[in-house]
Write a protein that holds these residues in place. Structure first.
Motif, PDB file in Angstrom:
ATOM      1  N   UNK A  25     117.414 -32.690  25.488  1.00 26.58           N
ATOM      2  CA  UNK A  25     116.193 -33.653  26.160  1.00 26.58           C
ATOM      3  C   UNK A  25     114.942 -32.315  26.272  1.00 26.58           C
ATOM      4  N   UNK A  26     115.689 -30.885  26.914  1.00 24.24           N
ATOM      5  CA  UNK A  26     113.976 -30.432  27.055  1.00 24.24           C
ATOM      6  C   UNK A  26     113.945 -30.031  25.481  1.00 24.24           C
ATOM      7  N   UNK A  27     114.979 -29.629  25.022  1.00 24.45           N
ATOM      8  CA  UNK A  27     114.377 -29.061  23.225  1.00 24.45           C
ATOM      9  C   UNK A  27     113.846 -30.211  22.672  1.00 24.45           C
ATOM     10  N   UNK A  28     114.665 -31.283  22.788  1.00 23.76           N
ATOM     11  CA  UNK A  28     113.121 -32.664  22.005  1.00 23.76           C
ATOM     12  C   UNK A  28     112.059 -32.493  22.192  1.00 23.76           C
ATOM     13  N   UNK A  74     108.665 -24.160  27.918  1.00 20.43           N
ATOM     14  CA  UNK A  74     109.982 -24.139  28.877  1.00 20.43           C
ATOM     15  C   UNK A  74     109.971 -23.147  30.272  1.00 20.43           C
ATOM     16  N   UNK A  75     108.465 -22.169  30.256  1.00 23.93           N
ATOM     17  CA  UNK A  75     108.489 -22.313  31.667  1.00 23.93           C
ATOM     18  C   UNK A  75     108.378 -23.265  32.181  1.00 23.93           C
ATOM     19  N   UNK A  76     107.459 -24.259  32.225  1.00 24.71           N
ATOM     20  CA  UNK A  76     107.196 -25.678  33.236  1.00 24.71           C
ATOM     21  C   UNK A  76     108.504 -26.128  32.815  1.00 24.71           C
ATOM     22  N   UNK A  77     109.517 -26.361  31.907  1.00 23.14           N
ATOM     23  CA  UNK A  77     110.273 -27.405  32.539  1.00 23.14           C
ATOM     24  C   UNK A  77     111.477 -25.881  32.860  1.00 23.14           C
ATOM     25  N   UNK A  78     111.865 -25.606  31.897  1.00 21.40           N
ATOM     26  CA  UNK A  78     112.551 -24.843  32.908  1.00 21.40           C
ATOM     27  C   UNK A  78     112.609 -23.573  33.563  1.00 21.40           C
ATOM     28  N   UNK A  79     111.624 -23.229  35.219  1.00 24.87           N
ATOM     29  CA  UNK A  79     111.911 -22.056  35.233  1.00 24.87           C
ATOM     30  C   UNK A  79     113.046 -21.216  35.975  1.00 24.87           C
TER      31      UNK A  79
END
Length: 283
Positions: A25-28, A74-79
């Protein structure tokens, strides 16, 4: 800004054990916005030539800008996760349960330069050295392929199952070429020996898209020497989850020496033919 110290791009403090679907979901989400940026930057460069020095600078600037955008999102969504990217390098694969993202900001940069509609954002999530989720989005057309490990491969909701081809002489085979002249000469000699043995050969110029085309059966199989992890991480998972065998030659995992993606019915025959014509050889 992207933090890059010693070639390692760091995205902030660690979160362990996400499900592949969560990572997908993050990747999309990230790949969709990145593809929009790539497409917009190309349009702006073509219409406002005073902002660029050469055509190559346009491509280089877009590659870097899109990768920076991906890393920052990605830094924001997956620290805490790390990133391996084509433009800025990145962290080695870990075995601590952490997530490493593998990104090719514009796969098919020559197509991008010429305006050919075969260039893509490729983004994969890897845990303990295994890719568990991936998305390939054709930035020119909006077509999207996704996969999760054990969860199947899809093109915009349609399950992919690869080609039903069973004989090599009827196989439409995809491949790609390196940029080094000596390698290209060897690859040309390999093609000359392959052509009489297969239906035909196609070269579209974007490995991630080639793998997705093999996953949906638009190509029967694909091979290439010289791929980097960002070239095949997401597309390779899509092909694998569509039921293709994705491997190197001689039982070696797919990597820079060779990647072959083919349905089980023709993999062994194609593998042996590629070995016979020395497809993994040369410089």
């Amino acid at each position: 800004m992207v933090e890059a110290e010693g070639g390692v791009v760091i995205v902030a403090s660690n979160a362990v054990g996400p499900a592949p679907g969560e990572l997908l979901a993050v990747a999309v989400e990230v790949a969709d916005r990145a593809a929009r940026t790539a497409r917009r930057m190309r349009a702006e460069a073509i219409t406002d030539v005073s902002t660029k020095t050469t055509d190559t600078d346009v491509v280089t600037a877009a590659d870097r800008a899109v990768e920076r955008q991906v890393v920052e999102e990605l830094r924001r969504l997956r620290p805490g996760d790390t990133v391996l990217g084509e433009e800025y390098g990145g962290a080695a694969a870990g075995d601590d349960g952490g997530v490493r993202w593998i990104v090719d900001p514009i796969d098919g940069t020559v197509n991008y330069l010429y305006g050919l509609p075969q260039y893509a954002v490729s983004l994969a999530a890897e845990v303990d050295g295994t890719v568990v989720a991936g998305v390939v989005r054709n930035a020119a057309t909006g077509a999207e392929w996704t996969a999760t490990l054990g969860g199947g491969a899809f093109r915009e909701g349609r399950r992919l199952r690869g080609s039903a081809r069973t004989t090599l002489d009827q196989t439409l085979l995809g491949t790609g070429f390196g940029y080094d002249p000596a390698r290209r000469a060897h690859q040309g000699a390999v093609l000359a020996r392959l052509l009489p043995r297969v239906r035909d050969i196609r070269r579209f110029g974007a490995a991630a898209l080639d793998l997705c085309m093999a996953a949906e059966g638009a190509l029967d199989a694909y091979f290439e020497k010289g791929l980097n992890p960002w070239d095949h991480a997401a597309g390779g998972l899509v092909a694998l989850e569509a039921g293709l065998v994705v491997s190197g030659l001689g039982g070696v995992p797919a990597g820079p020496d060779m990647l072959v993606a083919a349905p089980p019915a023709i993999f062994a025959e194609l593998h042996d033919l590629l070995t016979e014509v020395d497809a993994a050889g040369g410089p």
